[in-house]
Scaffold this motif. Structure first.
Motif, mmCIF file in Angstrom:
data_model
loop_
_atom_site.group_PDB
_atom_site.id
_atom_site.type_symbol
_atom_site.label_atom_id
_atom_site.label_comp_id
_atom_site.label_asym_id
_atom_site.label_seq_id
_atom_site.Cartn_x
_atom_site.Cartn_y
_atom_site.Cartn_z
ATOM 1 N N MET A 1 24.009 -24.592 -41.436
ATOM 2 C CA MET A 1 23.356 -23.438 -40.801
ATOM 3 C C MET A 1 23.483 -22.223 -41.704
ATOM 4 N N SER A 2 22.402 -21.481 -41.825
ATOM 5 C CA SER A 2 22.410 -20.253 -42.597
ATOM 6 C C SER A 2 22.234 -19.080 -41.645
ATOM 7 N N ALA A 3 23.108 -18.097 -41.746
ATOM 8 C CA ALA A 3 23.090 -16.978 -40.819
ATOM 9 C C ALA A 3 21.839 -16.114 -40.998
ATOM 10 N N ILE B 1 20.275 -12.745 -41.517
ATOM 11 C CA ILE B 1 20.754 -11.494 -42.103
ATOM 12 C C ILE B 1 20.071 -10.326 -41.389
ATOM 13 N N ASP C 1 32.321 -19.899 -34.752
ATOM 14 C CA ASP C 1 30.988 -20.327 -35.171
ATOM 15 C C ASP C 1 29.940 -19.763 -34.212
ATOM 16 N N ASP C 2 28.777 -19.444 -34.746
ATOM 17 C CA ASP C 2 27.625 -18.959 -33.973
ATOM 18 C C ASP C 2 27.791 -17.540 -33.430
ATOM 19 N N LYS D 1 33.878 -11.481 -45.358
ATOM 20 C CA LYS D 1 32.642 -12.238 -45.194
ATOM 21 C C LYS D 1 32.709 -13.657 -45.754
ATOM 22 N N GLU E 1 28.463 -16.784 -43.814
ATOM 23 C CA GLU E 1 27.021 -17.030 -43.849
ATOM 24 C C GLU E 1 26.657 -18.473 -43.508
ATOM 25 N N ASP E 2 27.583 -19.378 -43.666
ATOM 26 C CA ASP E 2 27.304 -20.793 -43.417
ATOM 27 C C ASP E 2 27.578 -21.230 -41.981
ATOM 28 N N ARG E 3 28.138 -20.321 -41.163
ATOM 29 C CA ARG E 3 28.495 -20.804 -39.824
ATOM 30 C C ARG E 3 28.271 -19.810 -38.678
#
Length: 279
Positions: free
Chosen positions: A1-3, A5, A223-224, A242, A246-248
């Motif tokens: 998953m990519s956050a 932005i 996460d999320d 950070k 960005e991955d979770r």
């Protein structure tokens, strides 16, 4: 998953175009040109830079600005006189007193001397009280900018658990009140909070507003979650670590380019609103 932005810089630029159109419409209808008065006491380089950024932003949207520079030795009485003059100047729609002021000045007394209709930075106790009660008032600029950013990206707030780390009167406290008014369940954390990591680990929305570099660790955040970093420190570091987020996480604000541009945008937008109310 990519956050996702939450790009405050891009949104602020888009809103500037809308603000310019609104200013043109106001002037075409016979309204006065919105003018933001900025007061800078002392010679702090960072504060001077922030003030100039606000002056530049006013110019880009067709608004006027009045910059008032006062010496480091300024007294509370002298500053109150300047604020009173600006309160009574019909050309001035909004007043910004750059924070912080020199230690000999009673900052709260000076903030509260700003007329409520010109308190476009949302720093008066009266404005805070009205905002917290859901009544019409200008919100503190940074929290107001954050709320605009979250709304733009359709971030759901109702029913979510938000943790605000920081309790300053112009950031943490009004941020918590705005989230509460948006039907979030809000926890405020601060320097005396026991087991900060545990509090943050339960948050659907984390707002870093504590003013300490990377105080909030990435592995505390679930996460999320939605991550909003209102801090800025040398080297482009925020209040939130950070690494790996960005991955979770679901969404996060970059530093810089997230909250900062929206703060100034909120200030400019509220100055225009003050002028529209007068018209």
């Amino acid at each position: 998953m990519s956050a996702l932005i939450l790009d405050g810089k891009a949104l602020a630029l888009s809103r500037e175009r809308q603000l310019h159109m609104a200013v043109d419409k106001l002037l075409a209808g016979g309204g006065i040109k919105p003018v933001l008065a900025t007061i800078l006491v002392g010679t702090d380089p960072a504060s001077a830079t922030y003030v100039q950024m606000k002056v530049n932003d006013c110019g880009r949207v067709g608004m006027g600005s009045l910059r008032v520079d006062m010496p480091q030795s300024t007294t509370t009485a002298e500053l109150l006189d300047v604020i009173d003059n600006l309160n009574n100047d019909p050309q001035v729609c909004g007043i910004l007193l750059q924070h912080p002021v020199p230690e000999q000045i009673n900052e709260r007394a000076c903030f509260d001397a700003i007329a409520i209709k010109k308190d476009v930075d949302g720093v008066t106790t009266q404005g805070f009280g009205l905002m917290a009660m859901g009544e019409q008032a200008f919100g503190s600029a940074t929290p107001a900018g954050i709320m605009t950013l979250l709304k733009h990206y359709d971030i759901e707030l109702s029913g979510k658990h938000a943790v605000v780390v920081g309790r300053s009167p112009i950031l943490g406290k009004p941020m918590a009140a705005m989230l509460l008014n948006a039907n979030a369940t809000v926890t405020i954390c601060h320097s005396r909070t026991v087991d900060l990591a545990e509090q943050i680990s339960r948050a659907d929305i984390v707002v870093g507003a504590v003013g300490q570099p990377e105080l909030i660790k990435a592995d505390w955040i679930k996460d999320d979650a939605v991550v909003v970093d209102a801090g800025y420190h040398p080297g482009g570091i925020g209040d939130i670590e950070k690494t790996g987020l960005e991955d979770r996480v679901a969404a996060l604000t970059p530093v810089p380019g997230g909250v900062g541009p929206m703060t100034i945008n909120a200030l400019i937008s509220q100055t225009l609103e003050a002028a529209e109310r007068e018209a």
